[in-house]
Design a protein around this motif. Sequence first.
Motif, short mmCIF file in Angstrom:
data_model
loop_
_atom_site.label_atom_id
_atom_site.label_comp_id
_atom_site.label_asym_id
_atom_site.label_seq_id
_atom_site.Cartn_x
_atom_site.Cartn_y
_atom_site.Cartn_z
N PHE A 21 9.37 29.32 13.41
CA PHE A 21 10.08 30.50 12.91
C PHE A 21 9.10 31.65 12.65
N TYR A 66 19.03 28.26 10.83
CA TYR A 66 18.03 27.87 11.83
C TYR A 66 18.12 26.38 12.19
N TYR A 91 16.90 32.73 20.76
CA TYR A 91 16.77 33.42 19.47
C TYR A 91 16.58 34.91 19.63
N TRP A 112 17.42 32.36 9.41
CA TRP A 112 16.70 31.25 8.75
C TRP A 112 17.70 30.30 8.07
#
Lengths: 177, 331
Positions: free
Chosen positions: A8, A48, A57, A45
């Motif tokens: 991430f 996620y 993404y 997030w």
Amino acid sequence: MASSLASFEALFRQLFKPLSYFAMGYVGNIDDAKNIVHDAFIALWDRYHELPGDTNYKAYLYTAVRNRSLNYVRDRKKVIPLDPGHVERPDLDQNPMELNELEREIAYAIALLPERCQEVFLLSRQEGLKYQEIADRLGISLKTVEAQMSKALGMLREHLGEFLSIILFLWWIGVIW
Amino acid sequence: MKNPDEHIRSLIARKIAGEASPEDLLALQAWLDEDSGNKVVLDQFERIAKLTSTHFPSDGPPIDVDVEWGRFLKSTTRVRRLGTVDSGRWIWRIAASFALVAVAAFSIYYFVERTAVVRYEAKTTTTKITLPDGSEVSLRKGSYLVQAPDFGKSNRSVTLHGEAFFEVKRDSLRPFLILAGTTTTEVLGTSFSVKSWDDQSSVVVSVTTGLVSFRDQGTRQELKLHAGQQGVFVKEGRRMGMPARANPNQNAWATRHIEFDSSPLSDVVATLNAVYGDKVTLVGTTPGTCQVTVTFDKQSLESVMKVLEATLQLTIRQNGDHYEIVAAGCK
């Protein structure tokens, strides 16, 4: 799931800047643009871990930022007090509204191209490299460069669909050439 | 908005990129003659191409991504800590405030203990840390390492900014992953270093023992590196390769194992400065015969300098912990 935060972070570092500049095209100032991008990342997030592993993404974030920016602009319009002494007039020396919108749509369409496709396309269009030079630079075959270029153009045309008439119109009236 | 078939599209792409041959142009003309609507399609492609050559979407006021990432970590922490408690009546509000305290306490525990983002920073000096799985990391000054949530449970992943030497505990079920820039380095159990400074043009992996897989996520290139080997990923152009002759002292700053093989004195001084932190100065030039072949294992700088002084007939001026080489005999 493995290395979720690490991956991430990589995503955040890769896309925060371009997304902020992209949002700025809609909202007009960098602070609000950054806030919108932050909100989009926070929302991503939270989801996620649930999203399938093959989620694109980048496309997800660009779409989220675009929608949030459009909402922001819409909400802002409602609360701007109409002070008769200070009415904002479109500055005719500036780019006309349609052109700004078009630029944003093009930025969005380019951002949605798959990574390799985008890379090949930008090296050709913005750095003016030859097919062979692109192949050398990226360490891929000439055939791949060809295929990616034609894929990029096809995707852009599909995406820009409704805007193409504006493009042609602006071209005819001589705003762009 | 139907696109012309693949063949015609690649002809159009070639024309736009200035790559079309006379035959290509003829073929394209034949297609244009087929249907008057085709001219419109070609126009559309050419307009798109024209517009995309001038509009860079990627520029604007400066943005510090480190700062923004820190802000992200802070805001997600807050988001996770605050449970929303919906309270209707006042009696429930009292109960809710107790519950809120409990939720907050639990969330802090939960967040810190389970999904905590642990960040190790070596601010002023090289720092040795032990990760929850028992692996040891020497983190070079100015570097930082972020440990993934659930490290040691569901994964063994870290993100590195800067330079670190890893001695990874063997665990064949959970590979140890280091993310650095766009590269991933994967190992089961071995020792090696990863050098990935944001302001440098490449990422370098140097293996001391064992086998390491070094990959780039973007281009899917991969190198398998054995002990003594080095892998280099050049960010510009995204090329990966192995230098013919790896520097044997790449990891000496962490291992304190230094090897010189017919090395000129100037190289020796540079290596010692990298390992012991800028404590040796070479004044003037030295004869080309000043070459050193010697191995030091975990020696202090003082004893290293004594050995060099004797073998090369050096004249050394010592000033506190600083050494100045003023002359070299080198017979």
